[in-house]
Design a protein around this motif. Sequence first.
Motif, PDB file in Angstrom:
ATOM      1  N   SER A 424       7.198  29.018  40.434  1.00  0.00           N
ATOM      2  CA  SER A 424       8.625  29.707  41.009  1.00  0.00           C
ATOM      3  C   SER A 424       7.595  29.999  42.431  1.00  0.00           C
ATOM      4  O   SER A 424       6.502  30.689  42.848  1.00  0.00           O
ATOM      5  N   THR A 425       9.434  30.939  42.953  1.00  0.00           N
ATOM      6  CA  THR A 425       9.047  31.808  43.714  1.00  0.00           C
ATOM      7  C   THR A 425       7.793  32.965  43.986  1.00  0.00           C
ATOM      8  O   THR A 425       7.011  33.294  44.879  1.00  0.00           O
ATOM      9  N   SER A 426       8.572  33.123  42.805  1.00  0.00           N
ATOM     10  CA  SER A 426       7.992  34.898  42.393  1.00  0.00           C
ATOM     11  C   SER A 426       6.572  34.595  42.079  1.00  0.00           C
ATOM     12  O   SER A 426       5.554  35.415  42.396  1.00  0.00           O
ATOM     13  N   ALA A 427       6.086  33.406  41.507  1.00  0.00           N
ATOM     14  CA  ALA A 427       4.590  33.745  40.494  1.00  0.00           C
ATOM     15  C   ALA A 427       3.471  33.198  41.908  1.00  0.00           C
ATOM     16  O   ALA A 427       2.943  33.162  42.175  1.00  0.00           O
ATOM     17  N   SER A 428       4.221  32.287  43.114  1.00  0.00           N
ATOM     18  CA  SER A 428       3.725  32.474  44.572  1.00  0.00           C
ATOM     19  C   SER A 428       3.184  32.872  44.893  1.00  0.00           C
ATOM     20  O   SER A 428       2.511  33.660  45.610  1.00  0.00           O
ATOM     21  N   ILE A 429       3.917  34.297  44.792  1.00  0.00           N
ATOM     22  CA  ILE A 429       3.271  36.286  45.732  1.00  0.00           C
ATOM     23  C   ILE A 429       2.547  36.281  44.738  1.00  0.00           C
ATOM     24  O   ILE A 429       0.829  36.393  45.254  1.00  0.00           O
ATOM     25  N   THR A 430       1.884  36.428  43.480  1.00  0.00           N
ATOM     26  CA  THR A 430       1.088  36.257  42.654  1.00  0.00           C
ATOM     27  C   THR A 430       0.397  36.051  42.402  1.00  0.00           C
ATOM     28  O   THR A 430      -1.431  36.070  43.127  1.00  0.00           O
ATOM     29  N   ARG A 431       0.422  34.701  43.210  1.00  0.00           N
ATOM     30  CA  ARG A 431      -0.398  33.297  43.048  1.00  0.00           C
ATOM     31  C   ARG A 431      -1.082  33.645  44.157  1.00  0.00           C
ATOM     32  O   ARG A 431      -2.682  34.151  44.334  1.00  0.00           O
ATOM     33  N   LEU A 432      -0.849  34.364  45.395  1.00  0.00           N
ATOM     34  CA  LEU A 432      -1.870  34.408  46.286  1.00  0.00           C
ATOM     35  C   LEU A 432      -2.825  35.948  46.189  1.00  0.00           C
ATOM     36  O   LEU A 432      -3.916  36.202  47.296  1.00  0.00           O
ATOM     37  N   ILE A 433      -1.956  36.748  45.156  1.00  0.00           N
ATOM     38  CA  ILE A 433      -2.212  37.923  45.352  1.00  0.00           C
ATOM     39  C   ILE A 433      -3.931  37.779  44.264  1.00  0.00           C
ATOM     40  O   ILE A 433      -5.186  38.143  44.866  1.00  0.00           O
ATOM     41  N   ASP A 434      -3.750  36.937  43.801  1.00  0.00           N
ATOM     42  CA  ASP A 434      -5.093  35.929  42.836  1.00  0.00           C
ATOM     43  C   ASP A 434      -6.169  35.260  43.438  1.00  0.00           C
ATOM     44  O   ASP A 434      -7.808  35.550  43.472  1.00  0.00           O
ATOM     45  N   MET A 435      -5.265  35.255  44.689  1.00  0.00           N
ATOM     46  CA  MET A 435      -6.517  34.590  45.746  1.00  0.00           C
ATOM     47  C   MET A 435      -7.005  35.887  46.232  1.00  0.00           C
ATOM     48  O   MET A 435      -8.039  34.931  47.527  1.00  0.00           O
ATOM     49  N   GLY A 436      -6.609  36.504  46.213  1.00  0.00           N
ATOM     50  CA  GLY A 436      -7.353  37.598  47.200  1.00  0.00           C
ATOM     51  C   GLY A 436      -6.831  38.286  48.214  1.00  0.00           C
ATOM     52  O   GLY A 436      -7.726  39.366  49.341  1.00  0.00           O
ATOM     53  N   VAL A 437      -5.698  38.065  48.732  1.00  0.00           N
ATOM     54  CA  VAL A 437      -4.551  38.252  49.660  1.00  0.00           C
ATOM     55  C   VAL A 437      -4.271  40.047  49.411  1.00  0.00           C
ATOM     56  O   VAL A 437      -3.730  39.297  48.763  1.00  0.00           O
ATOM     57  N   GLU A 438      -4.196  40.657  49.755  1.00  0.00           N
ATOM     58  CA  GLU A 438      -3.461  42.039  49.597  1.00  0.00           C
ATOM     59  C   GLU A 438      -1.881  41.884  49.723  1.00  0.00           C
ATOM     60  O   GLU A 438      -1.362  41.283  50.751  1.00  0.00           O
ATOM     61  N   PRO A 439      -1.536  42.532  48.683  1.00  0.00           N
ATOM     62  CA  PRO A 439       0.069  42.074  48.485  1.00  0.00           C
ATOM     63  C   PRO A 439       0.854  43.343  50.390  1.00  0.00           C
ATOM     64  O   PRO A 439       2.005  42.649  50.479  1.00  0.00           O
ATOM     65  N   TYR A 440       0.252  44.134  50.937  1.00  0.00           N
ATOM     66  CA  TYR A 440       1.027  44.756  52.126  1.00  0.00           C
ATOM     67  C   TYR A 440       0.904  43.417  53.287  1.00  0.00           C
ATOM     68  O   TYR A 440       1.622  43.267  53.871  1.00  0.00           O
TER      69      TYR A 440
END
Length: 582
Positions: A424-440
């Motif tokens: 989903s679209t929202s899961a893409s954000i958490t996936r990027l966070i899992d890859m080490g990208v900071e949320p901000y």
Amino acid sequence: MALFGAKKRLGDMLVEAGMITEDQLKHALEEQKTNKQRLGETLMSMGFMTQQSFAQFFSTSMGLDAVSQEELHQHDPRAIEIVTEDVVRKHQVLPFGFDPDNINAIKVAMAEPNNLGVIDDIEMASGMEVLPYYAPQAWISIELDKLFGKRSTQEAAEEFVAQHKAEFGEEDADEEDDTVGDAPIVKIVRAMIQQAVREGASDIHIEPMERQVRVRARVDGMLQEDAVYPPTMLAAMTARIKIISGLDISEKRKPQDGRLTYVVDGVEFDVRVSILPTVYGEKTVMRLTKKQGLTQPKSYLGLYPDDEVKLDGIMNNPHGIILVTGPTGSGKSTTCYTVLNELNKPDVNIITVEDPVEANIAGINQVQVNVKAGLTFASALRSILRQDPDIIMIGEIRDGETAQIAVQASITGHLVVSTLHTNSTSASITRLIDMGVEPYLIGDAVVGIIAQRLVRRLCPECKQPHEATRQEKILLGMDENDPTPVTVYDPVGCEKCGNGYKGRKAIYEIMPISAGIRRILHETVTAEKIEEAAVSEGMNTLRMSGARNVLEGITTISEMARVAYDMDAQTAADSSQLEEAE
């Protein structure tokens, strides 16, 4: 022999009639130099005209009789018997009926209805007068494939088995024998690909089993069995595919990946080949992609007006990351290429890095990943940033390093288009966070996310309406107690579709990254919170989009549930059904 007798050229006539533009004609004439096809076939293969619109224009303009695809589908089999199979297959024509006013005249569908040489051959074979009718070659080929395709493949398979037994008896042959180049195997592989293309398949699976080799094709997202062969044919089939896709035929213990270009009915297909060793031998999967099919106008995506407004808003950003997400085979590449097509202007520099390059787009610089040579997504991106790009397309963000470079590129003024494998679209954000990208950083970099799936379309000829039950209303997100009748449809199956479905349509979940979502990214980030905020701002989830298609009679509730399963909705529907039963 020239195809047209008119003084005015066909291309000029099409432009004058507003059927195509001058630029489209120019591109088609350039392509025609390479593919050596007739202009009409080239225009249709490039997506500039539909087969139906060209057939109507061509027949009217040239003063020719035309035959519809439906009439070809309902052809009289006696007509083919009179002309003979050899002549029909040689000239790729289809005798489809007789003239009711002249018992000595036969109707024949032809892509070149004024080719006197072909007409003479048919008249000599049949002893009848030929009444030529125009039909696109693709329509004729589809019907001929239904008539003779499987028969030809079966004949080639029987020929191969007979040769194999004559040379080796009942024992299995060594996999490296000379049968690799034999005509029967060449025929079988060629027919296998052609048949899959004409069925509209996206993948071909050649699966070794203990006592047979099964060939299945994925049509409209579902696998269906096309053929079964004896196990003695596996080695030669696999070797033939390896040869034409540039793979090592001596390597049988490791997975291999290759690709080839194949032309069927004048349309060029990119075929990606994956070979995997299994217990009973090597399994082969071939993924088929129409090269021109990926470069379509935005209207081809089938977006609802409100979703199209959201997509336009995302694409208008001068910099940032646009993500397209979904599982394998959900149409992500088509959406990415469509976005690039829209953004492709003379004043912007677009560079892509892909694995593989699935379609060539004029005016765009495309880079093919080559891991063996050290050209990975990350290393290519570092070099691309020194090429003064305005827009960068990354085939897929697979690791943290690629994600970090994409984020840095977007923050420094570039527009980045890429894909992710998330649900989903929202899961893409958490996936990027899992890859080490900071949320901000995600909040600063990502401007929009598009999640998508493909649902099968109901056949319009045989779909059956019924009033939605309480459980179905719950699955559609409606009030189960609302007395207003709601009509939904079931698949039935007819001659045109076979199983009640014909073709596929994309459903979308488009989430622009708003100020509200950015605030969440600075707090505790969960996919649920992000989705809740996006829905409150007007986002349609995949399930909502699927429900809209169900209510419009485009697809079924079961298809919606298959691609956008919601455990809570299913549990509520099951509970309602239990209450009714009690």
